[in-house]
Design an enzyme around this catalytic site. Structure first.
Site, PDB file in Angstrom:
ATOM      1  N   GLN A 193       2.267  -6.333  -3.435  1.00  0.00           N
ATOM      2  CA  GLN A 193       2.685  -6.617  -2.197  1.00  0.00           C
ATOM      3  C   GLN A 193       4.067  -5.683  -1.879  1.00  0.00           C
ATOM      4  O   GLN A 193       4.378  -4.766  -2.671  1.00  0.00           O
ATOM      5  CB  GLN A 193       2.768  -7.743  -1.562  1.00  0.00           C
ATOM      6  CG  GLN A 193       1.217  -8.535  -1.407  1.00  0.00           C
ATOM      7  CD  GLN A 193       0.496  -8.966  -2.917  1.00  0.00           C
ATOM      8  OE1 GLN A 193       1.371  -9.562  -3.593  1.00  0.00           O
ATOM      9  NE2 GLN A 193      -0.677  -8.338  -3.013  1.00  0.00           N
ATOM     10  N   ASP A 243       0.728  -1.127  -0.008  1.00  0.00           N
ATOM     11  CA  ASP A 243      -0.097  -0.072  -0.145  1.00  0.00           C
ATOM     12  C   ASP A 243       0.717   1.230  -0.072  1.00  0.00           C
ATOM     13  O   ASP A 243       0.277   2.167   0.674  1.00  0.00           O
ATOM     14  CB  ASP A 243      -0.926   0.026   1.322  1.00  0.00           C
ATOM     15  CG  ASP A 243      -1.857  -1.461   1.231  1.00  0.00           C
ATOM     16  OD1 ASP A 243      -2.366  -1.467   0.335  1.00  0.00           O
ATOM     17  OD2 ASP A 243      -1.850  -1.626   2.360  1.00  0.00           O
ATOM     18  N   LYS A 262       2.155   1.871  -5.127  1.00  0.00           N
ATOM     19  CA  LYS A 262       2.899   1.456  -6.084  1.00  0.00           C
ATOM     20  C   LYS A 262       2.175   1.715  -7.415  1.00  0.00           C
ATOM     21  O   LYS A 262       2.744   1.783  -8.543  1.00  0.00           O
ATOM     22  CB  LYS A 262       3.145   0.001  -5.981  1.00  0.00           C
ATOM     23  CG  LYS A 262       4.182  -0.343  -4.979  1.00  0.00           C
ATOM     24  CD  LYS A 262       4.389  -2.051  -4.856  1.00  0.00           C
ATOM     25  CE  LYS A 262       3.162  -2.990  -4.339  1.00  0.00           C
ATOM     26  NZ  LYS A 262       2.776  -2.306  -3.405  1.00  0.00           N
ATOM     27  N   GLY A 275      -4.225  -4.488  -4.499  1.00  0.00           N
ATOM     28  CA  GLY A 275      -5.218  -3.394  -5.065  1.00  0.00           C
ATOM     29  C   GLY A 275      -4.427  -2.125  -5.305  1.00  0.00           C
ATOM     30  O   GLY A 275      -4.112  -1.472  -4.626  1.00  0.00           O
ATOM     31  N   HIS A 276      -4.227  -2.063  -6.563  1.00  0.00           N
ATOM     32  CA  HIS A 276      -3.516  -0.734  -7.191  1.00  0.00           C
ATOM     33  C   HIS A 276      -4.322   0.221  -7.443  1.00  0.00           C
ATOM     34  O   HIS A 276      -5.081   0.266  -8.546  1.00  0.00           O
ATOM     35  CB  HIS A 276      -2.483  -1.308  -8.148  1.00  0.00           C
ATOM     36  CG  HIS A 276      -1.534  -2.204  -7.732  1.00  0.00           C
ATOM     37  ND1 HIS A 276      -0.559  -2.704  -8.584  1.00  0.00           N
ATOM     38  CD2 HIS A 276      -0.915  -2.614  -6.436  1.00  0.00           C
ATOM     39  CE1 HIS A 276       0.298  -3.481  -7.896  1.00  0.00           C
ATOM     40  NE2 HIS A 276      -0.146  -3.653  -6.579  1.00  0.00           N
TER      41      HIS A 276
HETATM   42  P1  IMP Z   1      -2.510 -12.572   1.574  1.00  0.00           P
HETATM   43  O1  IMP Z   1      -1.657 -12.247   0.673  1.00  0.00           O
HETATM   44  O2  IMP Z   1      -3.973 -12.521   1.351  1.00  0.00           O
HETATM   45  O3  IMP Z   1      -2.204 -14.160   1.812  1.00  0.00           O
HETATM   46  O4  IMP Z   1      -2.286 -11.829   3.059  1.00  0.00           O
HETATM   47  C1  IMP Z   1      -1.036 -12.142   3.679  1.00  0.00           C
HETATM   48  C2  IMP Z   1      -0.545 -10.695   4.572  1.00  0.00           C
HETATM   49  O5  IMP Z   1      -0.293  -9.695   3.275  1.00  0.00           O
HETATM   50  C3  IMP Z   1      -1.880  -9.899   5.295  1.00  0.00           C
HETATM   51  O6  IMP Z   1      -1.433  -9.333   6.342  1.00  0.00           O
HETATM   52  C4  IMP Z   1      -2.562  -9.083   4.243  1.00  0.00           C
HETATM   53  O7  IMP Z   1      -3.111  -7.892   4.726  1.00  0.00           O
HETATM   54  C5  IMP Z   1      -1.246  -8.516   3.536  1.00  0.00           C
HETATM   55  N1  IMP Z   1      -1.524  -8.435   2.122  1.00  0.00           N
HETATM   56  C6  IMP Z   1      -1.615  -8.993   1.041  1.00  0.00           C
HETATM   57  N2  IMP Z   1      -1.625  -8.125  -0.017  1.00  0.00           N
HETATM   58  C7  IMP Z   1      -1.487  -6.872   0.453  1.00  0.00           C
HETATM   59  C8  IMP Z   1      -1.542  -5.645  -0.512  1.00  0.00           C
HETATM   60  O8  IMP Z   1      -1.799  -5.580  -1.487  1.00  0.00           O
HETATM   61  N3  IMP Z   1      -1.399  -4.530   0.204  1.00  0.00           N
HETATM   62  C9  IMP Z   1      -1.129  -4.631   1.873  1.00  0.00           C
HETATM   63  N4  IMP Z   1      -1.191  -5.812   2.383  1.00  0.00           N
HETATM   64  C10 IMP Z   1      -1.474  -7.001   1.709  1.00  0.00           C
END
Ligand code: IMP
Length: 446
Positions: A221, A13, A16, A40-41
């Site tokens: 991420q 977040d 990017k 979520g971009h």
């Molecule tokens: P997962 O990727 O859904 O398995 O989530 C694993 C961890 O990564 C959790 O703490 C999510 O909130 C975090 N996370 C996954 N994708 C994002 C992102 O695009 N932005 C921020 N945090 C993320």
């Protein structure tokens, strides 16, 4: 010709999407290299704000091809919906390609993700990761376990059915799974429509590089969520680092020219896990409110805190940043002083400046040591207009000092500054402005 990688330097977040969209202006290909619908971009265009989950940001620009690369886990039904939604709004301006090697994220993965995270939380308080519940972990686990289905399999009904049956045989612990027949026919239908877009994408990119075209690798991420180098187990299940961008696209390391790390001027985190500079008080709430800090995918409020230079130095080393993009500086406008963490003190009295403990429990105990830098005035519309018109010279001097401090502490130059959500609210600093001491690990000696 330039091959650039854009990756997050914190917990995700960092805006990017906004920086990738800015850099996509002169790219021929933009490639999403990992993750899936957990990302979520957000992009703010004159037509409105849009969040891209599985499509590369390049699809919003004419003449750019957005590739959803082999490192991704793609939810095909949501992917098609995302495309159609952009089409309806007249915003699907570039072309779309999907790697035939990308893995398919299925409803069974979403069900398993929820089941697993609930199990963790039930077995041990505080062990829940707080995933996005989009099925990411289970889909990557099936990829590694060789149970997975790939986008290229969707066009072959007999293979698709066979692989679904095999996969379902591993999921006897789950209930309420969609029937295989129904799922297979739905996937075949979607695959029929997506077929013209699904192909081997690595040769397309190799040829583009050979022709001298600009290729931008868009990481999702961030470094601190990397499965190996992040705050394990509170991480995602892919490699959101520059190395991961290569594996996730098929571009070799020898072709990369730039690695741009994106960091917010403060820090946020969604989900559980250590966050040494978190401010759970009034200022944290202030950052959340002014920064609009809610998850772009799940809508969950983001935990907020201050810029952590220990983490940024770690991310810079890990990724080999050649420059930094510092975003959301407008959110801090109007504060008298801005704390930035320059080192941690550990319970045994030792200090850490540029490495992180590998154990999440240890990182949880790190005490941040802050330096307080002078703040800058609020960036009202007139000030923003001036920056847009006149460029980086018009950034307030205290803001420039803040950026210079980041350069001093990380050795990496600040090249881009984001000062608002809109596409035009990114300014490129003069190359001579805030240059770092140089990329590469040798810069870290001594
Ligand atoms: P997962 O990727 O859904 O398995 O989530 C694993 C961890 O990564 C959790 O703490 C999510 O909130 C975090 N996370 C996954 N994708 C994002 C992102 O695009 N932005 C921020 N945090 C993320």
């Amino acid at each position: 010709m330039t091959v650039r990688i854009v990756v997050g330097a914190q917990f995700g977040d960092e805006a990017k999407g906004k920086i990738t969209d800015f850099l996509a202006a002169d790219a021929r290909y933009v490639v999403r290299t990992g993750g899936g619908p957990n990302a979520g971009h957000s992009i703010h265009l004159p037509e409105g704000a849009f969040v891209l989950h599985q499509l590369a940001c390049g699809v919003l620009r004419h003449g750019v091809t957005g590739v959803s690369g082999p490192g991704m886990v793609v939810q095909p039904i949501a992917f098609e919906e995302e495309m159609r939604e952009l089409e309806r709004k007249g915003l699907l301006r570039g072309e779309v390609l999907v790697s035939d090697r990308a893995h398919v994220l299925l409803p069974v993965h979403e069900i398993e993700d929820a089941w697993e995270d609930e199990l963790r939380a039930r077995k041990r308080p505080g062990a829940g990761i707080g995933t996005t519940r989009r099925g990411i972990g289970p889909a990557y686990a099936d990829r590694a376990g060789r149970w997975g289905l790939r986008m290229g399999d969707l066009a072959r009904p007999s293979v698709l059915r066979e692989r679904l049956e095999l996969l379902y045989a591993t999921k006897t612990h789950l209930s309420n799974l969609p029937a295989i027949d129904e799922l297979a026919s739905r996937l075949t239908e979607v695959a029929g429509r997506l077929a013209p877009l699904i192909r081997p994408t690595e040769p397309v990119l190799w040829e583009a590089v050979a022709r001298g075209e600009n290729v931008l690798l868009e990481g999702a991420q961030s470094a601190l969520l990397d499965i190996d180098f992040g705050t394990y187990p509170f991480v995602t299940s892919s490699h959101p680092t520059s190395a991961g961008a290569l594996v996730g696209s098929g571009i070799p390391p020898t072709e990369v020219d730039e690695v741009i790390g994106v960091a917010k001027a403060y820090s946020t985190r969604v989900g559980s896990g250590p966050f040494p500079t978190e401010d759970s008080g009034e200022m944290g709430q202030y950052l959340q409110r002014v920064g609009g800090e809610r998850g772009a995918t799940t809508g969950r409020p983001r935990r907020c805190g201050w810029l952590d230079l220990v983490m940024l130095r770690y991310a810079a080393r890990l990724n080999g940043f050649t420059s930094l993009a510092i975003t959301k500086v407008d959110v801090l406008g109007g504060l008298d002083e801005i704390p930035v963490c320059v080192q941690y003190v550990m319970p045994d009295g030792t200090t850490l400046r540029d490495v992180l403990p590998s154990q999440a429990d240890d990182l949880d105990k790190a005490q941040p040591v802050y330096e307080r830098l002078p703040g800058w005035p609020e960036l009202h519309e007139r000030a923003k207009e001036r920056i847009r018109r006149e460029g980086a010279h018009s950034l307030p001097s205290t803001l420039r000092r803040f950026l210079a401090r980041i350069v001093e502490e990380t050795g990496v130059g600040v090249e881009y500054v984001g000062f608002g959500p809109a596409r035009e609210d990114t300014v490129r600093l003069e190359p001579t402005g805030l240059r770092g001491s140089g990329a590469g690990l040798s810069a870290w000696n001594g």
